[in-house]
Design a protein around this motif. Structure first.
Motif, PDB file in Angstrom:
ATOM      1  N   LEU A   1       0.829  -1.203   0.000  1.00  0.00           N
ATOM      2  CA  LEU A   1       0.000   0.000   0.000  1.00  0.00           C
ATOM      3  C   LEU A   1       0.861   1.250   0.000  1.00  0.00           C
ATOM      4  N   GLU A   2       0.456   2.232  -0.793  1.00  0.00           N
ATOM      5  CA  GLU A   2       1.167   3.504  -0.813  1.00  0.00           C
ATOM      6  C   GLU A   2       0.642   4.383   0.314  1.00  0.00           C
ATOM      7  N   ARG A   3       1.524   4.763   1.220  1.00  0.00           N
ATOM      8  CA  ARG A   3       1.125   5.600   2.357  1.00  0.00           C
ATOM      9  C   ARG A   3       1.876   6.921   2.301  1.00  0.00           C
ATOM     10  N   ALA A   4       1.193   7.970   2.676  1.00  0.00           N
ATOM     11  CA  ALA A   4       1.840   9.269   2.810  1.00  0.00           C
ATOM     12  C   ALA A   4       1.734   9.698   4.249  1.00  0.00           C
ATOM     13  N   GLY A   5       2.732  10.389   4.749  1.00  0.00           N
ATOM     14  CA  GLY A   5       2.690  10.849   6.135  1.00  0.00           C
ATOM     15  C   GLY A   5       3.320   9.836   7.067  1.00  0.00           C
ATOM     16  N   SER A   6       3.225  10.126   8.356  1.00  0.00           N
ATOM     17  CA  SER A   6       3.810   9.264   9.378  1.00  0.00           C
ATOM     18  C   SER A   6       2.898   9.288  10.580  1.00  0.00           C
ATOM     19  N   HIS A   7       3.360   8.668  11.659  1.00  0.00           N
ATOM     20  CA  HIS A   7       2.544   8.652  12.868  1.00  0.00           C
ATOM     21  C   HIS A   7       2.391  10.044  13.469  1.00  0.00           C
ATOM     22  N   THR A   8       3.237  10.979  13.070  1.00  0.00           N
ATOM     23  CA  THR A   8       3.157  12.336  13.628  1.00  0.00           C
ATOM     24  C   THR A   8       2.499  13.323  12.678  1.00  0.00           C
ATOM     25  N   SER A   9       2.144  12.865  11.474  1.00  0.00           N
ATOM     26  CA  SER A   9       1.448  13.726  10.531  1.00  0.00           C
ATOM     27  C   SER A   9       0.341  12.920   9.865  1.00  0.00           C
ATOM     28  N   PRO A  10      -0.654  13.595   9.311  1.00  0.00           N
ATOM     29  CA  PRO A  10      -1.776  12.875   8.717  1.00  0.00           C
ATOM     30  C   PRO A  10      -1.330  11.899   7.640  1.00  0.00           C
ATOM     31  N   ARG A  11      -1.983  10.750   7.624  1.00  0.00           N
ATOM     32  CA  ARG A  11      -1.641   9.709   6.662  1.00  0.00           C
ATOM     33  C   ARG A  11      -2.826   9.418   5.755  1.00  0.00           C
ATOM     34  N   VAL A  12      -2.525   9.044   4.527  1.00  0.00           N
ATOM     35  CA  VAL A  12      -3.543   8.601   3.582  1.00  0.00           C
ATOM     36  C   VAL A  12      -3.043   7.337   2.900  1.00  0.00           C
ATOM     37  N   ILE A  13      -3.968   6.609   2.266  1.00  0.00           N
ATOM     38  CA  ILE A  13      -3.614   5.400   1.520  1.00  0.00           C
ATOM     39  C   ILE A  13      -4.147   5.515   0.102  1.00  0.00           C
ATOM     40  N   ARG A  14      -3.277   5.255  -0.856  1.00  0.00           N
ATOM     41  CA  ARG A  14      -3.693   5.121  -2.253  1.00  0.00           C
ATOM     42  C   ARG A  14      -3.715   3.628  -2.566  1.00  0.00           C
ATOM     43  N   LEU A  15      -4.856   3.128  -3.051  1.00  0.00           N
ATOM     44  CA  LEU A  15      -5.006   1.706  -3.304  1.00  0.00           C
ATOM     45  C   LEU A  15      -4.624   1.303  -4.715  1.00  0.00           C
ATOM     46  N   ASN A  16      -4.752   2.230  -5.659  1.00  0.00           N
ATOM     47  CA  ASN A  16      -4.467   1.886  -7.053  1.00  0.00           C
ATOM     48  C   ASN A  16      -4.093   3.164  -7.791  1.00  0.00           C
ATOM     49  N   ALA A  17      -3.164   3.041  -8.731  1.00  0.00           N
ATOM     50  CA  ALA A  17      -2.713   4.222  -9.470  1.00  0.00           C
ATOM     51  C   ALA A  17      -3.842   4.872 -10.265  1.00  0.00           C
ATOM     52  N   LEU A  18      -4.877   4.098 -10.621  1.00  0.00           N
ATOM     53  CA  LEU A  18      -5.997   4.632 -11.397  1.00  0.00           C
ATOM     54  C   LEU A  18      -7.009   5.377 -10.546  1.00  0.00           C
ATOM     55  N   ASP A  19      -6.869   5.303  -9.221  1.00  0.00           N
ATOM     56  CA  ASP A  19      -7.888   5.859  -8.336  1.00  0.00           C
ATOM     57  C   ASP A  19      -7.959   7.373  -8.411  1.00  0.00           C
ATOM     58  N   ASP A  20      -9.168   7.890  -8.224  1.00  0.00           N
ATOM     59  CA  ASP A  20      -9.397   9.329  -8.150  1.00  0.00           C
ATOM     60  C   ASP A  20      -9.379   9.832  -6.709  1.00  0.00           C
ATOM     61  N   VAL A  21      -9.260   8.908  -5.755  1.00  0.00           N
ATOM     62  CA  VAL A  21      -9.332   9.258  -4.344  1.00  0.00           C
ATOM     63  C   VAL A  21      -8.242   8.520  -3.569  1.00  0.00           C
ATOM     64  N   VAL A  22      -7.931   9.078  -2.397  1.00  0.00           N
ATOM     65  CA  VAL A  22      -7.133   8.370  -1.405  1.00  0.00           C
ATOM     66  C   VAL A  22      -7.977   8.263  -0.138  1.00  0.00           C
ATOM     67  N   ILE A  23      -7.589   7.375   0.756  1.00  0.00           N
ATOM     68  CA  ILE A  23      -8.341   7.142   1.979  1.00  0.00           C
ATOM     69  C   ILE A  23      -7.583   7.761   3.148  1.00  0.00           C
ATOM     70  N   ALA A  24      -8.290   8.548   3.946  1.00  0.00           N
ATOM     71  CA  ALA A  24      -7.669   9.175   5.109  1.00  0.00           C
ATOM     72  C   ALA A  24      -7.525   8.162   6.235  1.00  0.00           C
ATOM     73  N   ILE A  25      -6.314   8.008   6.727  1.00  0.00           N
ATOM     74  CA  ILE A  25      -6.082   7.164   7.900  1.00  0.00           C
ATOM     75  C   ILE A  25      -6.261   7.999   9.168  1.00  0.00           C
ATOM     76  N   ASP A  26      -5.744   9.194   9.132  1.00  0.00           N
ATOM     77  CA  ASP A  26      -5.959  10.148  10.217  1.00  0.00           C
ATOM     78  C   ASP A  26      -6.966  11.198   9.743  1.00  0.00           C
ATOM     79  N   GLN A  27      -7.625  11.843  10.668  1.00  0.00           N
ATOM     80  CA  GLN A  27      -8.548  12.915  10.295  1.00  0.00           C
ATOM     81  C   GLN A  27      -7.768  14.059   9.634  1.00  0.00           C
ATOM     82  N   LEU A  28      -8.286  14.511   8.500  1.00  0.00           N
ATOM     83  CA  LEU A  28      -7.656  15.604   7.775  1.00  0.00           C
ATOM     84  C   LEU A  28      -8.485  16.867   7.964  1.00  0.00           C
ATOM     85  N   VAL A  29      -7.839  17.931   8.370  1.00  0.00           N
ATOM     86  CA  VAL A  29      -8.519  19.220   8.508  1.00  0.00           C
ATOM     87  C   VAL A  29      -8.149  20.097   7.319  1.00  0.00           C
TER      88      VAL A  29
END
Length: 522
Positions: A9-37
């Motif tokens: 899984l492609e993850r952005a961020g770390s435990h100290t900053s907001p993280r998201v997950i991209r599931l597929n290169a074709l996706d139009d969205v990423v999934i928030a792991i942490d709440q994003l403001v």
């Protein structure tokens, strides 16, 4: 989409900053792991959050025009109902269902099954006819709702928490359970609804996890016991006894008669032992309930790895909940072992479309309120995540509700999406273990078969660990799906060997027996 794509899984961020997950290169969205403001920069995607995006929910990473498809898992999950800008929350306010063509490509992706090089075993109970049990209960079944009260009274007499002396001499008996229902009369005696009920009761009456069974009726109901037994090829014998309240002389005498018969069954039921048997004797029903935006990322793919391991060892996994594979069925038809098997699956989809149309309903009335709060927007999105628990092996057969499952490998059983109804059909078909993923926190059991609960996220695990057996939320922190899947497979073997699941410890399982009612009540 298959489980292997999820292990990196492609993850952005770390435990100290907001993280998201991209599931597929074709996706139009990423999934928030942490709440994003609003204003949170996601540098890996080159976007900045615009507005609040809760954990488990979707954020757009590119502009999407009204009417354009929106993709997650590389597949369409709906269509934009208004223009969506990068960084915006994508949910029910701007994403809706729509028709689109799905390429069923029957059997196109079917591949030879890869068999395990090292055998796996569990400690099972081998019945006289060679069937293998994971538990050793005595069951009290009812032909009709009218006999539910006496059935429960009989089973309650043997409750260890109330009458510990009743089973004190029978330590190998897991308990006496009453499985009652609200049907059995005022239905068409030749209709499909009664046939489904009889098939369900028949499947439970001969389930290997029951050492003995009582079937109790009122006496005048549509679902006559004699017809029920004949339709299922069953007869009264030492392990199956049947009688009615009217013939026995009323409530008090019926309860006394039931207690007497169970006492007669107990010595034989107790005379069992566990022995090492191959994992090929496991029939595992796959369930997901209280799903959330993480279900298709963590718990379902983890279970999918365990299912692939089970199939490699010759075992069977039963995928179900037809309304919750809707829109993703083309990913299963491609894996069908033959064209005919794939067509059988699509026939069940068409039946559901017609069934909903007759009822003035629609197949897209899913997800539930809890699913939506957890981040799931459409049934397409829910379905794509749901089938991840089926792993990546061939689909080898398709069964109708509560039909006996005799194939080995991944199969599909046509059931509603409501978990108790769905799992009841799976157990009637022979499932001797249930694996149940949940993100919102479901409390569920399924006597006489043990149920393992898999949490999709660590917050649920920490909040409701009293009901959970395994935390798949570690995936969201970087744990390997393959390694966690191997641990779940090991848990399957341990539970099948007698280790109590959390739902068993709490006594779940009797009230969750819910046969599917499709008949007209008159």
């Amino acid at each position: 989409m298959n489980t292997t794509t999820f292990d990196t899984l492609e993850r952005a961020g770390s435990h100290t900053s907001p993280r998201v997950i991209r599931l597929n290169a074709l996706d139009d969205v990423v999934i928030a792991i942490d709440q994003l403001v609003s204003g949170t920069a996601i540098t890996s995607e080159g976007v900045t959050a615009s507005g609040l995006i809760p954990p488990g929910h979707k954020m757009a990473t590119r502009p999407i025009e009204t009417g354009q498809p929106v993709r997650r898992y590389g597949q369409i999950i709906g269509f934009a109902s208004q223009p969506i800008k990068p960084g915006q929350h994508v949910h029910s306010h701007n994403l809706t269902m729509g028709d689109f063509t799905r390429d069923y490509a029957y059997a196109h992706d079917a591949r030879p099954t890869v068999r395990a090089t090292e055998p796996a075993y569990f400690q099972g109970i081998v019945r006289d006819d060679g069937r293998v049990a994971t538990r050793n209960y005595i069951g009290v079944l009812t032909s009709v709702n009218c006999s539910a009260t006496v059935a429960r009274a009989i089973a309650d007499h043997f409750r260890r928490d109330v009458h510990p002396e009743a089973l004190a001499d029978f330590p190998n008996v897991d308990g006496v359970v009453a499985l009652t229902h609200s049907s059995g009369c005022a239905v068409d005696s030749e209709g499909e609804g009664l046939k489904i009920l009889q098939r369900t009761l028949g499947g439970y009456a001969c389930h290997p996890n029951f050492a003995g069974v009582l079937v109790i009726g009122l006496g005048c109901e549509t679902n006559q016991i004699s017809t029920l037994l004949k339709s299922q090829g069953l007869k009264d014998n030492g392990r199956l006894r049947s009688f009615t309240i009217q013939d026995t002389g009323g409530t008090t005498q019926t309860i006394a008669r039931g207690i007497e018969l169970i006492r007669e069954m107990l010595p034989a039921a107790n005379a069992v032992h566990r022995e090492s048997v191959p994992a090929s004797h496991l029939l595992v029903g796959l369930q997901c309930g209280g799903s959330d935006g993480y279900s298709g990322i963590s718990a379902n793919p983890v279970l999918g790895v365990a299912v692939d391991m089970l199939v490699a060892h010759g075992g069977t996994a039963i995928l179900s909940e037809t309304p919750e594979i809707y829109g993703a069925e083309h990913l299963l038809t491609r894996r069908a072992e033959t064209v005919e098997i794939g067509q059988k699956l699509v026939e069940r989809i068409r039946w559901w479309e017609a069934h909903c149309a007759r009822s003035g309903a629609a197949m897209n009335n899913n997800p539930s309120a809890g699913n939506k709060s957890g981040g799931l927007t459409t049934v397409l999105e829910k379905s794509l995540g749901g089938i991840a628990k089926a792993g990546s092996t061939n689909l080898v057969d398709v069964y109708e509700y509560a039909q006996h499952v005799d194939a080995h490998g991944l199969v599909f059983m046509d059931t509603p999406g409501y978990d108790p109804v769905s799992a009841t059909g799976q157990v009637a078909g022979g499932a001797n273990l249930i694996c149940f993923t949940t993100g919102r926190g479901s409390a569920y059991g399924c006597a006489p078969s043990p149920s393992i609960k898999l949490a999709t996220n660590t917050a649920l695990w920490e909040r409701q660990s009293d009901d959970m057996d395994f935390n798949c939320g570690e995936v969201l922190s970087g744990a390997s799906i393959t390694e966690l899947g191997a641990q779940v497979f090991q848990m399957m073997l341990e539970t099948a060997s007698g280790k109590a699941s959390r739902s068993e410890i709490h006594g779940y399982g009797q009230q969750e027996f819910v046969p599917w009612q499709i008949s007209v009540i008159t």
